[in-house]
Design a protein around this motif. Structure first.
Motif, short mmCIF file in Angstrom:
data_model
loop_
_atom_site.label_atom_id
_atom_site.label_comp_id
_atom_site.label_asym_id
_atom_site.label_seq_id
_atom_site.Cartn_x
_atom_site.Cartn_y
_atom_site.Cartn_z
N GLY A 66 -7.96 -2.15 -8.01
CA GLY A 66 -8.14 -1.66 -6.65
C GLY A 66 -7.60 -2.65 -5.65
O GLY A 66 -7.09 -3.73 -5.99
N GLY A 67 -7.71 -2.30 -4.39
CA GLY A 67 -7.28 -3.17 -3.31
C GLY A 67 -7.71 -2.56 -1.99
O GLY A 67 -8.34 -1.49 -1.96
N SER A 68 -7.40 -3.23 -0.90
CA SER A 68 -7.79 -2.73 0.43
C SER A 68 -6.62 -2.86 1.39
O SER A 68 -5.90 -3.87 1.40
CB SER A 68 -9.00 -3.50 0.96
OG SER A 68 -8.75 -4.90 0.95
N LEU A 69 -6.44 -1.84 2.21
CA LEU A 69 -5.42 -1.86 3.26
C LEU A 69 -5.95 -2.71 4.41
O LEU A 69 -7.06 -2.50 4.90
CB LEU A 69 -5.16 -0.43 3.74
CG LEU A 69 -4.02 -0.26 4.76
CD1 LEU A 69 -2.66 -0.54 4.12
CD2 LEU A 69 -4.06 1.16 5.36
N ILE A 70 -5.16 -3.72 4.83
CA ILE A 70 -5.63 -4.62 5.90
C ILE A 70 -4.82 -4.48 7.18
O ILE A 70 -5.25 -4.96 8.22
CB ILE A 70 -5.65 -6.09 5.44
CG1 ILE A 70 -4.26 -6.57 5.01
CG2 ILE A 70 -6.65 -6.24 4.28
CD1 ILE A 70 -4.22 -8.06 4.70
N ASN A 71 -3.66 -3.88 7.13
CA ASN A 71 -2.91 -3.44 8.30
C ASN A 71 -1.89 -2.41 7.82
O ASN A 71 -1.97 -1.97 6.67
CB ASN A 71 -2.27 -4.62 9.06
CG ASN A 71 -1.23 -5.38 8.26
OD1 ASN A 71 -0.64 -4.85 7.30
ND2 ASN A 71 -1.00 -6.63 8.60
N LYS A 72 -0.93 -2.03 8.64
CA LYS A 72 -0.04 -0.94 8.26
C LYS A 72 0.95 -1.32 7.15
O LYS A 72 1.62 -0.45 6.59
CB LYS A 72 0.72 -0.42 9.47
CG LYS A 72 1.61 -1.44 10.15
CD LYS A 72 2.22 -0.88 11.43
CE LYS A 72 3.10 -1.92 12.14
NZ LYS A 72 4.27 -2.30 11.36
N ASP A 73 1.03 -2.62 6.83
CA ASP A 73 2.06 -3.09 5.89
C ASP A 73 1.54 -3.84 4.67
O ASP A 73 2.31 -4.09 3.75
CB ASP A 73 3.05 -4.00 6.62
CG ASP A 73 3.82 -3.28 7.70
OD1 ASP A 73 4.47 -2.26 7.38
OD2 ASP A 73 3.77 -3.71 8.87
N TRP A 74 0.27 -4.24 4.67
CA TRP A 74 -0.21 -5.14 3.64
C TRP A 74 -1.50 -4.66 2.98
O TRP A 74 -2.37 -4.07 3.64
CB TRP A 74 -0.46 -6.53 4.22
CG TRP A 74 0.79 -7.27 4.61
CD1 TRP A 74 1.43 -7.23 5.82
CD2 TRP A 74 1.55 -8.16 3.79
NE1 TRP A 74 2.54 -8.05 5.78
CE2 TRP A 74 2.64 -8.63 4.56
CE3 TRP A 74 1.41 -8.62 2.47
CZ2 TRP A 74 3.59 -9.52 4.06
CZ3 TRP A 74 2.35 -9.50 1.97
CH2 TRP A 74 3.41 -9.95 2.76
N VAL A 75 -1.61 -4.96 1.69
CA VAL A 75 -2.80 -4.67 0.89
C VAL A 75 -3.33 -5.98 0.32
O VAL A 75 -2.55 -6.85 -0.09
CB VAL A 75 -2.45 -3.68 -0.25
CG1 VAL A 75 -3.52 -3.69 -1.35
CG2 VAL A 75 -2.29 -2.27 0.31
N LEU A 76 -4.65 -6.11 0.30
CA LEU A 76 -5.32 -7.28 -0.25
C LEU A 76 -5.91 -6.93 -1.61
O LEU A 76 -6.52 -5.87 -1.76
CB LEU A 76 -6.43 -7.72 0.71
CG LEU A 76 -7.14 -9.05 0.46
CD1 LEU A 76 -6.18 -10.21 0.65
CD2 LEU A 76 -8.34 -9.18 1.41
N SER A 77 -5.73 -7.81 -2.60
CA SER A 77 -6.27 -7.54 -3.92
C SER A 77 -6.57 -8.88 -4.61
O SER A 77 -6.62 -9.92 -3.96
CB SER A 77 -5.28 -6.71 -4.75
OG SER A 77 -5.86 -6.27 -5.96
#
Length: 330
Positions: A66-77
């Protein structure tokens, strides 16, 4: 004259935008208008957690983290998710509800940059954090939104309720098709270390039930978000990292502590920094500055004193609003 004025205005706005940084995200991050969850429900409604992403391996067409969207361009995992899977073999689904079946509201992106924290230790899982840059920007909807991130200095007290989400295995050893959610409390690092032989560092956060079986993240939940609610929004406190046998869990799960990595994240998201929010403290002012201004000047506020960071949050919110108006009129 107009050209000179426009040039000066553009430069000034660019400088101010860089200074305000993540505050421009605060009007969108952490908002989940479709979150109508109830205590005890395991299945999450569509749009309940609009920052959750499903990271899939293209070769086998399967969800693996899984991961999380942190802005319109990046995902955190999590860094450990990508030890054996390379960037060309990754596709990210946003707005997904089911791992099988139709997902009419989802979109997908490939990855053009994968950044593993340089101090990630695969033996201890310290610094278990990664950033993935999407192949193109996403447009925010009720089903796809960024999460706010815990700012440096945030504190999450023992017993605080948090939610973890994903498509990991349940206690019945079943891997769900439907997107899942579970509420778990924060456990102090000292208590958590009893079950982990002292390997839990300040870069980690623990949550779950101590010496008791209960809901927890499990296989395929890795990299997903642990979030806390404050005011009307949600802040990501942790990233699913590891635990001791999630299906027969007797100790809390361990998460990467997001607040430890604000500077590192901002290095790579400098042009569009995520919404970082101190927990607990200034969230209500930052997220809803207009209502707070109204209450202050109407005399209904409990305090007429605004700390500097609150005042700055209000000013930058107004500034971001003006930028949006100017861009729409140009």
């Amino acid at each position: 004259m107009n050209m000179k004025l426009n040039t000066v205005l553009s430069v000034t706005l660019a400088v101010l935008l860089n200074l305000t940084g993540s505050f421009c995200q605060l009007d969108v991050c952490g908002q989940a208008p479709l979150n109508t969850k109830f205590i005890g429900e395991k299945d999450a409604n569509a749009g309940s957690w609009p920052w959750q992403v499903s990271i899939n391996e293209i070769s086998y067409q399967n969800h693996f983290c899984g991961g999380s969207l942190i802005n319109k361009d990046w995902v955190l995992s999590a860094a450990h998710c990508f030890q054996s899977i390379g960037m060309p073999d990754i596709v990210i689904y946003l707005g997904r509800q089911n791992q099988q079946g139709p997902n009419p509201l989802e979109i997908n992106r490939t990855v053009i940059q994968l950044i593993i924290h340089p101090n990630y230790d695969p033996d201890t899982q310290d610094n278990d954090i990664a950033l993935l840059q999407l192949s193109s920007s996403v447009n925010f909807t009720d089903y796809i939104k960024p999460v706010c991130l815990a700012a440096a200095g945030s504190e999450f007290d023992e017993g605080l309720s948090n939610w973890v989400t994903g498509w990991g295995a349940s206690l019945e050893k079943i891997f769900p098709d439907m997107f899942q959610q579970a509420e778990i409390p924060i456990v102090s690092n000292n208590d958590c270390n009893i079950g982990y032989n002292g390997i839990v560092t300040d870069n980690m956060l623990c949550a779950g039930l101590l010496n008791d079986e209960g809901e927890s993240p499990c296989q395929y939940d890795a990299g997903g978000p642990l979030v806390s609610k404050q005011g009307s929004g949600w802040i990501q406190s942790g990233i699913v990292s590891f635990n001791q046998g999630c299906l027969e869990l007797t100790f809390p799960s361990v998460f990467t502590r997001v607040s430890q990595y604000q500077d590192w994240i901002n290095i790579y998201t400098v042009n569009n920094q995520p919404g970082f929010v101190t927990f607990p403290d200034d969230y209500d002012y930052a997220l809803d500055p207009i209502s707070n201004i109204t209450s202050i000047f109407s005399g209904s506020s409990t305090s007429l004193y605004l700390p500097l960071n609150h005042t700055f949050s209000i000013a930058t919110f107004i500034f971001c609003f003006l930028i949006q108006m100017l861009s729409e009129s140009s």
